[in-house]
Write a protein that holds these residues in place. Structure first.
Motif, PDB file in Angstrom:
ATOM      1  N   PHE A  57       0.833  -1.203   0.000  1.00 29.97           N
ATOM      2  CA  PHE A  57       0.000   0.000   0.000  1.00 29.97           C
ATOM      3  C   PHE A  57       0.871   1.257   0.000  1.00 29.97           C
ATOM      4  O   PHE A  57       0.589   2.234  -0.710  1.00 29.97           O
ATOM      5  CB  PHE A  57      -0.930  -0.016   1.206  1.00 29.97           C
ATOM      6  CG  PHE A  57      -1.867   1.162   1.270  1.00 29.97           C
ATOM      7  CD1 PHE A  57      -2.796   1.384   0.276  1.00 29.97           C
ATOM      8  CD2 PHE A  57      -1.796   2.060   2.324  1.00 29.97           C
ATOM      9  CE1 PHE A  57      -3.651   2.471   0.321  1.00 29.97           C
ATOM     10  CE2 PHE A  57      -2.649   3.147   2.379  1.00 29.97           C
ATOM     11  CZ  PHE A  57      -3.577   3.353   1.372  1.00 29.97           C
ATOM     12  N   GLU A  58       1.934   1.241   0.800  1.00 30.38           N
ATOM     13  CA  GLU A  58       2.841   2.387   0.848  1.00 30.38           C
ATOM     14  C   GLU A  58       3.475   2.633  -0.517  1.00 30.38           C
ATOM     15  O   GLU A  58       3.594   3.777  -0.969  1.00 30.38           O
ATOM     16  CB  GLU A  58       3.928   2.159   1.895  1.00 30.38           C
ATOM     17  CG  GLU A  58       3.421   2.225   3.331  1.00 30.38           C
ATOM     18  CD  GLU A  58       4.486   1.791   4.327  1.00 30.38           C
ATOM     19  OE1 GLU A  58       5.634   1.552   3.882  1.00 30.38           O
ATOM     20  OE2 GLU A  58       4.176   1.692   5.513  1.00 30.38           O
ATOM     21  N   ALA A  59       3.887   1.557  -1.182  1.00 30.47           N
ATOM     22  CA  ALA A  59       4.500   1.698  -2.505  1.00 30.47           C
ATOM     23  C   ALA A  59       3.508   2.275  -3.502  1.00 30.47           C
ATOM     24  O   ALA A  59       3.854   3.106  -4.348  1.00 30.47           O
ATOM     25  CB  ALA A  59       5.016   0.351  -2.987  1.00 30.47           C
ATOM     26  N   GLN A  60       2.247   1.848  -3.426  1.00 28.40           N
ATOM     27  CA  GLN A  60       1.220   2.383  -4.318  1.00 28.40           C
ATOM     28  C   GLN A  60       1.033   3.874  -4.084  1.00 28.40           C
ATOM     29  O   GLN A  60       0.949   4.664  -5.033  1.00 28.40           O
ATOM     30  CB  GLN A  60      -0.100   1.645  -4.091  1.00 28.40           C
ATOM     31  CG  GLN A  60      -1.274   2.225  -4.871  1.00 28.40           C
ATOM     32  CD  GLN A  60      -2.545   1.417  -4.687  1.00 28.40           C
ATOM     33  OE1 GLN A  60      -2.697   0.352  -5.258  1.00 28.40           O
ATOM     34  NE2 GLN A  60      -3.456   1.941  -3.887  1.00 28.40           N
ATOM     35  N   ALA A 108      12.123  -6.207  -1.274  1.00 26.90           N
ATOM     36  CA  ALA A 108      13.173  -5.487  -1.998  1.00 26.90           C
ATOM     37  C   ALA A 108      12.586  -4.708  -3.172  1.00 26.90           C
ATOM     38  O   ALA A 108      13.006  -3.577  -3.464  1.00 26.90           O
ATOM     39  CB  ALA A 108      14.234  -6.466  -2.488  1.00 26.90           C
ATOM     40  N   VAL A 109      11.614  -5.313  -3.854  1.00 23.51           N
ATOM     41  CA  VAL A 109      10.954  -4.623  -4.964  1.00 23.51           C
ATOM     42  C   VAL A 109      10.222  -3.384  -4.455  1.00 23.51           C
ATOM     43  O   VAL A 109      10.286  -2.308  -5.066  1.00 23.51           O
ATOM     44  CB  VAL A 109       9.977  -5.567  -5.696  1.00 23.51           C
ATOM     45  CG1 VAL A 109       9.167  -4.796  -6.743  1.00 23.51           C
ATOM     46  CG2 VAL A 109      10.735  -6.707  -6.355  1.00 23.51           C
ATOM     47  N   VAL A 110       9.543  -3.530  -3.318  1.00 28.79           N
ATOM     48  CA  VAL A 110       8.826  -2.397  -2.728  1.00 28.79           C
ATOM     49  C   VAL A 110       9.791  -1.255  -2.433  1.00 28.79           C
ATOM     50  O   VAL A 110       9.523  -0.085  -2.737  1.00 28.79           O
ATOM     51  CB  VAL A 110       8.082  -2.823  -1.452  1.00 28.79           C
ATOM     52  CG1 VAL A 110       7.644  -1.598  -0.658  1.00 28.79           C
ATOM     53  CG2 VAL A 110       6.878  -3.681  -1.799  1.00 28.79           C
ATOM     54  N   GLU A 111      10.929  -1.569  -1.829  1.00 30.11           N
ATOM     55  CA  GLU A 111      11.902  -0.531  -1.510  1.00 30.11           C
ATOM     56  C   GLU A 111      12.435   0.138  -2.770  1.00 30.11           C
ATOM     57  O   GLU A 111      12.676   1.352  -2.792  1.00 30.11           O
ATOM     58  CB  GLU A 111      13.057  -1.123  -0.688  1.00 30.11           C
ATOM     59  CG  GLU A 111      12.673  -1.487   0.730  1.00 30.11           C
ATOM     60  CD  GLU A 111      12.050  -0.306   1.476  1.00 30.11           C
ATOM     61  OE1 GLU A 111      12.611   0.811   1.425  1.00 30.11           O
ATOM     62  OE2 GLU A 111      10.978  -0.499   2.090  1.00 30.11           O
ATOM     63  N   LEU A 112      12.625  -0.647  -3.835  1.00 33.79           N
ATOM     64  CA  LEU A 112      13.079  -0.072  -5.098  1.00 33.79           C
ATOM     65  C   LEU A 112      12.035   0.897  -5.639  1.00 33.79           C
ATOM     66  O   LEU A 112      12.365   2.014  -6.059  1.00 33.79           O
ATOM     67  CB  LEU A 112      13.342  -1.190  -6.110  1.00 33.79           C
ATOM     68  CG  LEU A 112      13.677  -0.730  -7.534  1.00 33.79           C
ATOM     69  CD1 LEU A 112      15.007   0.016  -7.551  1.00 33.79           C
ATOM     70  CD2 LEU A 112      13.706  -1.912  -8.501  1.00 33.79           C
TER      71      LEU A 112
END
Length: 751
Positions: free
Chosen positions: A17-20, A164-168
Motif C-alpha cells: 500500500f505504501e508503494a502504491q 526489496a521490490v517495494v523498496e526499489l
C-alpha cells in the motif's frame, strides 16, 4: 504461529500500500511521512530549473474544515482571494484542486473642457473559480498498484524479494507536475463625449436698474473607460518522470499571444433640444445633453504553452532485473531462493494474472519486456516494446469523442446520444454560423470564443473544464463535451456547465423540446438558435431576425444532406501485444481484437480462423490466447471458416447465410444489406491462385486469403466497409472485391 503468519501478511500488505501511495499521491508538505506520495506539484516559475526540491512546490492547504476560523482552500475561493494560485488542495474525491482567477480592473477618467485637471477613479475586483483536476489519470501509467505486488508474489513465492521490490519502487519514484497558466487578457477602451447645453435668463443689476438678460453655456466632457479583464487558468502537465521503469523529461515553452484588435462605434441617444419660453422677461433655464457616438477599441491576447518536447526515455529496469538473481531467505525456513527461476517457469501465468486485472493490464507488456531482457533464450512477446506507452500526452483524453473532422465528431457525439438527424443538422447549421466549426474562433468585440462562441462566465467555465482534463480551451473535444453538457445537463462537463433549456420570448420563444422534436432540419435550426444561442431579446421577428434564421436553416439543410446517411465508422487503438495488430471499436460500440496471425505461433496460414476469432472478440472478454485456443479447438467447414454451432453460440452469434444463399457474381447488394443491418461478413479472396488486387489498388493476397468485414459507414457520398485482417483495419468501398476475386462468403449475425 498462526498470529505470526497473519501479522506477516499484514506487514506486506502495508508495504504494498505504501508503494502504491508513493507512485500516485501528491506530496502535500515537506515532511517524509509515508502516507504522502512522491508526486510533486510545482509552479510554472520553476520551469527549466534542475534539481528541484519539495520546498519549491506549491503550498498545500486543507480543502475545507469544520472550524470556521481555519484557513482552507474553500474559504479562499469564497473570499475571491487573488493569492489562491500559490496554493493547491486535494478534495474528498482525491482530485487535485486549483483555481482560476479573473481580475477585472476598471479605470474611468473624465475631463471637462475648461477644467485644469481630469478626474480618475480605479476599481479592482476578483473572481475565483475552483478547478478540480483528475491528476491521477495523467500519471496512471507510472503508478504501481498493490495488486501488482500481490500477483508478483503469487508467482515468485518469495516475500523478501517482494520487500526489496517495494523498496526499489519507493526509492525510485519522483514525478514532477507543473502548473502551466494560460493567461487571457481582454482590454476594452470606450470613449464617450457628451456636451451639456444650458440656456436661460437671469437678472443683472447695475446703474440703478435691473434688467433680464439671456445666457448660454456648453460644457463638453470626455470620459474614457478602460476595462482590463485578465483570466489566469491553470493547466497541469507532467514535466519530469523518474521511476523504476523509465525516466523522461518534457520541456514546455511559453507562446505569447498575438493581440487581436478591433475598433467600432456605438450610437448614443441625445436629449431633444429645449427652448426658452417666448416671454423674454421670465427668469428661467433649460438644459439638455447631446452625445457623440462612443468609440470602442478592443484588444484580446492569449498567452499559452506549446505541446512540449519530450526527451528520449531512459530505461531503468536493470535495477529491478538485478533482484531476480539475489537469494532471499524464505520466512520460517533456512532455505534461500531466487525469484528469477520462478518467473521463468511461471511467466505465462504471471502475464495472464496481469492481463486479467484492469489495474495491472498495462504492466503485462512491461513485464514481458523485462523478462525478454532477463532471459534471452525465450520469446516473451516483447520484441517491439516501445516506451511511448508512457507518453504523458496520451493519458488525459476526452472519452467517446471521435471522427476525422470536427463536424464528424459533433455529429457522432450527438448521434450516439439518440438525437435525430434533423435535430443534429439543425444544431450544426447554428454552429457553422457561429464559428464555421473553428474551435479557436474569436469575436474580438465581445470576447466570444470557440464553436459556440462562449463568453463571460460560460467561457470561464469552459476553460475550467478543459483544465480539469489537462487540456486548454481550444481543445475541440473539450468544447464538444462542454456543449453537450449545456444542452443535456449530463456528461463529464455537467458540473461546470449550466444547462440551457429555453430562450427568447414572444414569437421567438423556443425550448429544448422544440429542437429535439422538430419535424425537419430547418425547424430544428430555428429552435436551436433560440433555445440555445438566444441572439436577441426581441419578442417579434424583425427582418434581421428572419434573415438570420434563414441563414442557419439553409446551413442545416446542407449538413442534413451531407450526414443523414452517414455511418459512424469507428476508432482504432494501438496494442502492445505482438499477437494483436490493433483494437477496433466499431460504430455499434463493439470492441474487436484484430489478431495478427503472422506473429502468432503456427497461425501464419490460418487466416480463416483469425477472421472468425476477430468477429467473436467483439462479443467476448477473452484474451487473444483464449480466442485463439477456442478457435483452434472448434472444427468447421469451408476450410474451417464456418465454425461449428458450439463456437458461435458461445458468443451469442450465428451463421445466417453462406454461398448457397448468395449470388457471388453480384454480391454487393447482399453485402450492403448485411452491413447496414449490423451484421458481419467473412470473405475468401482467390484470384485463381494468383496475386489479387482490390479496386482500391490494395494487394490483398498472393494466393488466397480470408478477411472479416466488421463495420460500415457512409462518408462523402460513398459507402465504405472496414476490412479486418493481419494488416489491421482497412477502409475500402463496398465494390472493393468486384473484380474476379470473391470465391466464398459467409454472413454472421447476432442471435
Amino acid at each position: 504461529m498462526e498470529e505470526e503468519i497473519k501479522e506477516a501478511k499484514r506487514k506486506y500488505v502495508r508495504m504494498f500500500f505504501e508503494a502504491q501511495i508513493m507512485t500516485q499521491e501528491l506530496k502535500r508538505g515537506n515532511d517524509n511521512l509515508d502516507k504522502q506520495g512522491h508526486v510533486y506539484l510545482y509552479p510554472e516559475s520553476t520551469l527549466g530549473m534542475s534539481d528541484l526540491t519539495p520546498y519549491q512546490t506549491l503550498t498545500y492547504i486543507k480543502y475545507q474544515s469544520s472550524d470556521p476560523n481555519e484557513e482552507t482552500f474553500k474559504k479562499k475561493v469564497e473570499e475571491n482571494s487573488p493569492g489562491i494560485q500559490s496554493y493547491f488542495s486535494v478534495n474528498s474525491e482525491g482530485q487535485l484542486v486549483l483555481a482560476t482567477v479573473e481580475t477585472t480592473v476598471v479605470s474611468v477618467t473624465s475631463k471637462t473642457d475648461g477644467d485644469l485637471f481630469s478626474n480618475t477613479n480605479n476599481s479592482t475586483t476578483y473572481k475565483v473559480t475552483e478547478v478540480p483536476i483528475d491528476y491521477k489519470s495523467m500519471i496512471s501509467q507510472y503508478a504501481t498498484p498493490m495488486s501488482f505486488f500481490l500477483e508478483l508474489g503469487m508467482v515468485t513465492r518469495n516475500p523478501e524479494f517482494l520487500a526489496a521490490v517495494v523498496e526499489l519502487v519507493k526509492s525510485k519514484t519522483n514525478i514532477q507536475l507543473t502548473v502551466l497558466n494560460t493567461t487571457t487578457e481582454d482590454v476594452t477602451t470606450q470613449t464617450d463625449i457628451s456636451t451639456e447645453h444650458i440656456r436661460g435668463r437671469r437678472t443683472v443689476s447695475g446703474g440703478g436698474r435691473t434688467v433680464v438678460v439671456p445666457y448660454a453655456s456648453d460644457k463638453t466632457t470626455t470620459t474614457t473607460t478602460t476595462t482590463t479583464k485578465k483570466t489566469v487558468t491553470p493547466t497541469v502537465r507532467v514535466t519530469s518522470v523518474d521511476t523504476w521503469i523509465c525516466s523522461q523529461k518534457i520541456t514546455y515553452s511559453k507562446i505569447p499571444g498575438t493581440p487581436i484588435e478591433d475598433d467600432y462605434t456605438i450610437d448614443q441617444p441625445s436629449d431633444p433640444e429645449k427652448s426658452l419660453s417666448s416671454d423674454t422677461t421670465k427668469i428661467e433655464s433649460v438644459s439638455w445633453t447631446t452625445r457623440e457616438p462612443s468609440t470602442v477599441h478592443t484588444s484580446s491576447r492569449r498567452d499559452t504553452y506549446d505541446s512540449g518536447i519530450a526527451s528520449d526515455y531512459v530505461d531503468n529496469t536493470d535495477e529491478f532485473i538485478k533482484l531476480f538473481d539475489v537469494e532471499y531467505k524464505i520466512p520460517n525456513s533456512k532455505e534461500k531462493r531466487t525469484a528469477g527461476a520462478y518467473l521463468k517457469t511461471d511467466a505465462e501465468l504471471f502475464f495472464e494474472l496481469l492481463s486479467q486485472n484492469p489495474e495491472t493490464q498495462g504492466m503485462e507488456i512491461v513485464m514481458r519486456y523485462i523478462m525478454q531482457k532477463y532471459d534471452t533464450t525465450r520469446d516473451y512477446g516483447a520484441d517491439d516494446f516501445n516506451f511511448n506507452m508512457f507518453n504523458p500526452g496520451s493519458f488525459s483524453t476526452i472519452d467517446g469523442i471521435y471522427g476525422s473532422s470536427i463536424e464528424d465528431k459533433f455529429w457522432y457525439a450527438l448521434k450516439r446520444m439518440g438525437y435525430t438527424a434533423e435535430a443534429i443538422a439543425g444544431a450544426m447549421g447554428n454552429v457553422y454560423c457561429e464559428s464555421s466549426f473553428r474551435p479557436t474562433a474569436l469575436n474580438s468585440s465581445s470576447g466570444a470564443y470557440g464553436l459556440a462562441q462562449w463568453m463571460g462566465g460560460r467561457r470561464t467555465a469552459l476553460q475550467n473544464y478543459a483544465a480539469s482534463k489537462g487540456k486548454t480551451e481550444e481543445d475541440e473535444d473539450c468544447q464538444i463535451e462542454f456543449l453537450i453538457a449545456e444542452i443535456t445537463g449530463s456528461g463529464d462537463a455537467a458540473s461546470y456547465a449550466t444547462r440551457r433549456t429555453a430562450g427568447g420570448k414572444g414569437a421567438n420563444y423556443y425550448t429544448y423540446n422544440d429542437w429535439v422534436n422538430a419535424s425537419d432540419e430547418k425547424q430544428a435550426a430555428i429552435a436551436y438558435c433560440w433555445f440555445y444561442e438566444t441572439p436577441s431579446t426581441a419578442d417579434t421577428k424583425t427582418s434581421q431576425v428572419l434573415a438570420e434564421e434563414k441563414k442557419r436553416s439553409d446551413e442545416a439543410t446542407r449538413y442534413y444532406e451531407l450526414y443523414k446517411n452517414k455511418g459512424e465508422g469507428g476508432i482504432t487503438s494501438d496494442s502492445d501485444d505482438k499477437s494483436v495488430k490493433c483494437y477496433y471499436t466499431a460504430s455499434n460500440g463493439r470492441k474487436f481484437t484484430i489478431l495478427n496471425q503472422n506473429t502468432i505461433s503456427n497461425w501464419g496460414d490460418k487466416c480463416n480462423r483469425a477472421a472468425d476469432a476477430i468477429i467473436a472478440s467483439g462479443y467476448s472478454g477473452e484474451t487473444p490466447s483464449q480466442l485463439i485456443s477456442a478457435r483452434n479447438n472448434t472444427p468447421g467447414d469451408y476450410f474451417g471458416v464456418i465454425a461449428g454451432n458450439s463456437y458461435w453460440n458461445k458468443y451469442g452469434l450465428k451463421v445466417t447465410k453462406t454461398d448457397n444463399d448468395l449470388n457471388l457474381a453480384n454480391y454487393q447488394e447482399d453485402l450492403r444489406n448485411q452491413l447496414v443491418s449490423g451484421g458481419y461478413a467473412i470473405i475468401w479472396l482467390n484470384n485463381n491462385s494468383s496475386t489479387y488486387y482490390g479496386k482500391s489498388g490494395t494487394k490483398w493476397t498472393s494466393k488466397f486469403h480470408w478477411i472479416a468485414i466488421i463495420d460500415y459507414k457512409y462518408e462523402n457520398g460513398k459507402e465504405q466497409m472496414a476490412v479486418a485482417d493481419w494488416r489491421g483495419i482497412t477502409w475500402v468501398g463496398l465494390d472493393e472485391f468486384t473484380t474476379n476475386g470473391v470465391r466464398h462468403m459467409v454472413f454472421v449475425n447476432e442471435k
